[in-house]
Design an enzyme around this catalytic site. Structure first.
Site, short mmCIF file in Angstrom:
data_model
loop_
_atom_site.label_atom_id
_atom_site.label_comp_id
_atom_site.label_asym_id
_atom_site.label_seq_id
_atom_site.Cartn_x
_atom_site.Cartn_y
_atom_site.Cartn_z
N ALA A 61 19.76 -36.62 29.72
CA ALA A 61 20.57 -36.09 30.89
C ALA A 61 21.70 -36.78 31.08
CB ALA A 61 19.52 -36.04 32.08
N GLY A 99 16.14 -36.10 28.09
CA GLY A 99 16.34 -34.66 28.19
C GLY A 99 16.54 -34.16 26.84
N GLU A 102 13.27 -33.26 25.38
CA GLU A 102 12.71 -32.34 26.24
C GLU A 102 13.34 -31.12 25.67
OE1 GLU A 102 13.73 -34.39 30.23
OE2 GLU A 102 11.46 -34.21 30.40
N GLU A 122 12.96 -42.72 29.93
CA GLU A 122 13.41 -42.65 31.43
C GLU A 122 12.72 -43.89 32.13
OE1 GLU A 122 12.47 -40.38 29.16
OE2 GLU A 122 13.75 -38.26 29.82
N1 CAA Z 1 24.35 -40.19 30.36
C1 CAA Z 1 25.80 -40.69 30.68
N2 CAA Z 1 26.10 -41.57 29.58
C2 CAA Z 1 25.65 -42.03 28.75
C3 CAA Z 1 24.31 -41.63 28.15
C4 CAA Z 1 23.56 -40.83 29.18
N3 CAA Z 1 22.31 -40.45 29.08
N4 CAA Z 1 23.90 -42.41 27.30
C5 CAA Z 1 24.92 -43.11 26.91
N5 CAA Z 1 26.03 -42.90 27.72
C6 CAA Z 1 27.29 -43.51 27.50
C7 CAA Z 1 27.46 -45.03 27.85
O1 CAA Z 1 27.69 -45.22 29.18
C8 CAA Z 1 28.68 -45.19 27.03
O2 CAA Z 1 29.83 -45.16 27.72
P1 CAA Z 1 31.13 -45.90 27.76
O3 CAA Z 1 31.54 -45.74 26.24
O4 CAA Z 1 31.89 -45.37 28.55
O5 CAA Z 1 30.76 -47.23 28.07
C9 CAA Z 1 28.60 -44.40 25.82
O6 CAA Z 1 27.86 -43.33 26.42
C10 CAA Z 1 27.83 -44.75 24.57
O7 CAA Z 1 26.70 -45.71 24.77
P2 CAA Z 1 26.47 -47.03 24.26
O8 CAA Z 1 27.24 -47.72 24.30
O9 CAA Z 1 24.81 -47.20 24.85
O10 CAA Z 1 26.20 -46.56 22.86
P3 CAA Z 1 24.96 -46.85 21.45
O11 CAA Z 1 25.45 -46.08 20.41
O12 CAA Z 1 24.77 -48.32 21.65
O13 CAA Z 1 23.52 -46.52 22.22
C11 CAA Z 1 22.21 -44.71 22.84
C12 CAA Z 1 23.38 -44.65 22.31
C13 CAA Z 1 20.99 -45.19 22.27
C14 CAA Z 1 21.96 -43.24 23.37
C15 CAA Z 1 22.28 -45.31 24.28
O14 CAA Z 1 23.49 -45.18 25.13
C16 CAA Z 1 21.04 -45.01 25.39
O15 CAA Z 1 19.97 -45.66 25.15
N6 CAA Z 1 21.52 -44.14 26.30
C17 CAA Z 1 20.70 -43.71 27.24
C18 CAA Z 1 19.59 -42.93 26.79
C19 CAA Z 1 18.87 -42.22 28.34
O16 CAA Z 1 18.22 -43.12 28.95
N7 CAA Z 1 18.31 -41.18 28.22
C20 CAA Z 1 17.67 -40.62 29.15
C21 CAA Z 1 18.32 -40.07 30.27
S1 CAA Z 1 17.53 -39.79 31.81
C22 CAA Z 1 16.94 -38.20 31.38
O17 CAA Z 1 17.07 -37.52 30.17
C23 CAA Z 1 16.00 -37.46 32.51
C24 CAA Z 1 15.46 -36.23 32.09
O18 CAA Z 1 14.09 -36.19 31.91
C25 CAA Z 1 16.03 -34.95 32.49
#
Ligand code: CAA
Length: 655
Positions: A61, A99, A102, A122
């Site tokens: 998400a 998400g 999911e 999460e």
């Molecule tokens: N939402 C918004 N922005 C996100 C994002 C997310 N889920 N995941 C990554 N981004 C953004 C980062 O902030 C970053 O932005 P900037 O370039 O502006 O700084 C950009 O995407 C790239 O991210 P990384 O620098 O972290 O890139 P990476 O290649 O090193 O890693 C990744 C990629 C493994 C996807 C890492 O970004 C990550 O772990 N993201 C979070 C994943 C996460 O926590 N997902 C769960 C979300 S909660 C959810 O999904 C709830 C639900 O059940 C509905």
């Protein structure tokens, strides 16, 4: 942002395209919904492939929007996918997270590229999956495997995922074409299982006791109660109907998005990325190429740094002044790898490859081939200046020269070379092969491309970088000194070391300051004080009595053979004696006062650091403390805690 649909015969491929990571914002959910309706309404479409453009499948998400409920919800989109009336397959590449996973669970099948990774991260935001991640996953792979995934937040490779039934097929290339073929074959064979929500009956069995101990272990490892949320929902999946378990999961998720913990962890998520990103002139600079790294000094710090680089595929040269010291350093390195193999955290082959990347030398001339030279010698300005003059004489043009100093003036060190623009500080934390923080110290003359290189290196090393300016102790150690400045006085007034450490642990720290000083060695501070002509009666006395900390078997505490600290009546007597000499009246000190008188000065120092421009952002300071010193992540870092949580915590205590 767009979501395309394209037909390949009877199969429709829906491609989500929202760089950089296809995060599921409300606008994106809407577009996906439109395409699902199109596919559902097209008679000619017999099956759907759900894929993503760019570097990854949906990574979750959109974290910026979490906590807002705006239709269509992810629940609604996944329900629609499940109710298409046509089989579907998610084609996973990169990272299918939260998400994203999911959404994939709403499909009939999941196929993946061999290097893809799956996860439910999460919990790292203090949440649990909120759109069926615990319920559908439990149906598919069982309660224990789901809790391992959702309670740790760790990613899983696709082969492991296939082994437990989370992924149906793995491909080496041409993912979308293979996904189309996979789905067509299943349609032809009339081999279509029901949607995951209807697979409850086939759910793998689970031992409730194992679930409980796993939950406790996950909470202990995370130093947080956040994994309990996923555990609760997994239990619900076992005992409630699908609809009720989903409603409960949603309720737990929504409550969690309103919590202080989520606010703090979301702050750290964006803070970490902001700290790692080059900005201003550094963003425009082209990083220099680095493959060979030389480390000067093979002590604890030097060998840790050497291993950190070797672990990430760099060629490393370790330099010591004499053969005996070099042999000790190389042995320390070999021992560390051997221990990892024994513990089972590293294969013998990989350990062998890593060891082979590290060569030793006593000849400074051997450093001529290095792209980066890191000095990790004795913490003394004269020693450092001599070393930098030596390196300057042999290093190739364009090589980067770094010091691992924890306190000293990087500008003065740079000036002892003929190329101050190539010099910077790379302050690793001990053990450098384990700790994630890297303070990158920008000197007055450090070139932008040198900083750009350091930030890029940090990423390759898997470290969390924070760029800081030059001052005594930089961000972390300078604030640590402020945190500990009142420690002796607190003890002399009546707080015992064990009470102080317990108050810190109750706050969320892994250990308190007395325990930490015992671990590091009380002689470090003693030596520093002597060098500065300062005294601190209480710890000075402990050192004079040979109570240098854990390594001496006694310090603030007495240690048994298992290094377990015990309060020592001898220390109580020393405290009472010094308090009496100083005319300090002894009284009861509360835990709240302990936290105020340690954390208050630390935060005030943080504000000065910001005013002086030593740190660029308040959130950088939080990142330093979360990664380098174990500040509880659930509180977001010292500056965030002070800005957002401190007062409300005090209010709550009063009530
Ligand atoms: N939402 C918004 N922005 C996100 C994002 C997310 N889920 N995941 C990554 N981004 C953004 C980062 O902030 C970053 O932005 P900037 O370039 O502006 O700084 C950009 O995407 C790239 O991210 P990384 O620098 O972290 O890139 P990476 O290649 O090193 O890693 C990744 C990629 C493994 C996807 C890492 O970004 C990550 O772990 N993201 C979070 C994943 C996460 O926590 N997902 C769960 C979300 S909660 C959810 O999904 C709830 C639900 O059940 C509905």
């Amino acid at each position: 942002m767009k979501v395309d649909i394209e037909k390949f015969g009877r199969i429709a491929v829906i491609t989500i395209d929202r760089p950089p990571v296809n995060a599921l914002s409300q606008a994106l959910r809407k577009l996906i919904e439109v395409r699902l309706d199109e596919a559902a309404g097209d008679e000619a479409v017999k099956g759907v492939v759900l894929a993503c453009a760019g570097r990854t499948f949906v990574a979750g998400a959109d974290i910026e929007e979490l906590g807002e409920v705006r239709p269509p919800t992810l629940h609604a989109v996944i329900d629609k996918l499940e109710a298409l009336g046509k089989p579907s397959v998610a084609a996973l590449h990169g990272t299918a997270l939260g998400g994203g996973l999911e959404l994939a669970l709403g499909c009939t099948f999941r196929v993946a590229n061999r290097d893809a990774r799956l996860g439910l991260p999460e919990v790292k935001l203090g949440l649990l999956p909120g759109a069926g991640g615990t319920v559908r996953t439990t149906y598919l792979i069982g309660a224990e495997a789901t809790l391992k995934l959702a309670g740790s937040g760790n990613m899983m490779g696709v082969e492991a995922a296939q082994g437990i039934g989370l992924v149906d097929a793995v491909f080496d290339n041409d993912l979308v074409a293979n996904a189309i073929r996979f789905l067509s074959d299943r349609i032809d064979a009339d081999d279509i299982p029901p949607p995951v929500r209807h697979r409850r009956e086939a759910m793998p069995a689970c031992d409730p006791q194992a679930l409980e101990s796993l939950t406790a272990e996950l909470c202990r490892k995370a130093r947080s109660s956040a994994p309990e949320l996923a555990a609760q929902s997994v239990r619900n999946a076992l005992t409630l109907s699908f609809e009720d378990a989903m409603a409960e999961e949603r309720r737990l998720f929504e409550t969690a998005t309103q919590s202080d913990r989520f606010g703090a962890l979301r702050h750290l998520f964006f803070a970490e990325r902001a700290a790692a990103k080059p900005s201003g002139d550094v963003a425009e600079a082209e990083p220099r190429a680095v493959q060979t790294v030389a480390v000067i000094g093979a002590g604890t710090m030097g060998s840790g740094i050497a291993m950190a680089f070797a672990n990430s595929g760099f060629d490393v040269i370790v330099r010591e002044t004499d053969e005996a010291a070099l042999a000790r350093g190389m042995e320390r390195i070999a021992d560390t790898y051997d221990r990892s193999v024994k513990r089972g955290s590293l294969s013998a082959e990989e350990a062998g490859r890593r060891k082979a990347r590290i060569a030793g030398t006593v000849a400074i001339a051997d450093l001529a081939s290095a792209d980066l030279i890191i000095e990790a010698a004795f913490e003394d300005m004269a020693v450092k200046k001599t070393i930098f003059a030596e390196i300057d004489a042999v290093a190739r043009q364009g090589a980067i020269l770094a010091t691992n100093t924890s306190y000293l003036d990087v500008n003065a060190i740079a000036r002892s070379t003929t190329r101050p623009a190539d010099v910077l500080g790379l302050h690793f934390f001990s053990p450098a092969n384990v700790m994630t923080l890297l303070e990158i110290v920008r000197g007055d003359q450090t070139a932008p491309d040198v900083l750009a290189t350091a930030l890029k290196l940090a990423r390759r090393l898997g470290k969390q970088p924070v760029v800081v300016g030059v001052c005594h102790g930089f961000v972390g150690n300078r604030m640590l000194q402020a945190r500990n400045a009142d420690l002796s006085q607190l003890i002399l007034e009546g707080a015992k070391p064990a009470q102080i450490d317990a108050a810190f642990r109750a706050f969320g720290w892994p250990m308190g300051p007395c325990q930490m000083q015992d671990l590091a060695g009380l002689d470090i501070g003693w030596r520093n004080r002597k060098a500065l002509g300062e005294t601190d009666a209480l710890p000075d006395r402990l050192c004079e009595l040979g109570r240098l900390g854990q390594k001496a078997g006694k310090g603030w505490y007495l240690y048994d053979d298992n290094h377990k600290p015990q309060p020592d009546p001898d220390v109580d007597a020393i405290i009472a004696e010094i308090a009496e000499i100083g005319g300090i009246a002894r009284r009861a000190v509360t835990d709240a006062e302990i936290i105020d008188r340690t954390h208050g000065p630390m935060i005030a120092e943080g504000r000065r650091i910001l005013d002086e421009g030593i740190a660029a952002r308040s959130s950088d300071i939080d990142v330093v403390w979360a990664h380098g010193y174990g500040f509880p992540r659930d509180l977001g870092g010292p500056m965030y805690w002070d800005d957002h949580l401190r007062e409300s915590a005090q209010e709550k205590k009063k009530v």
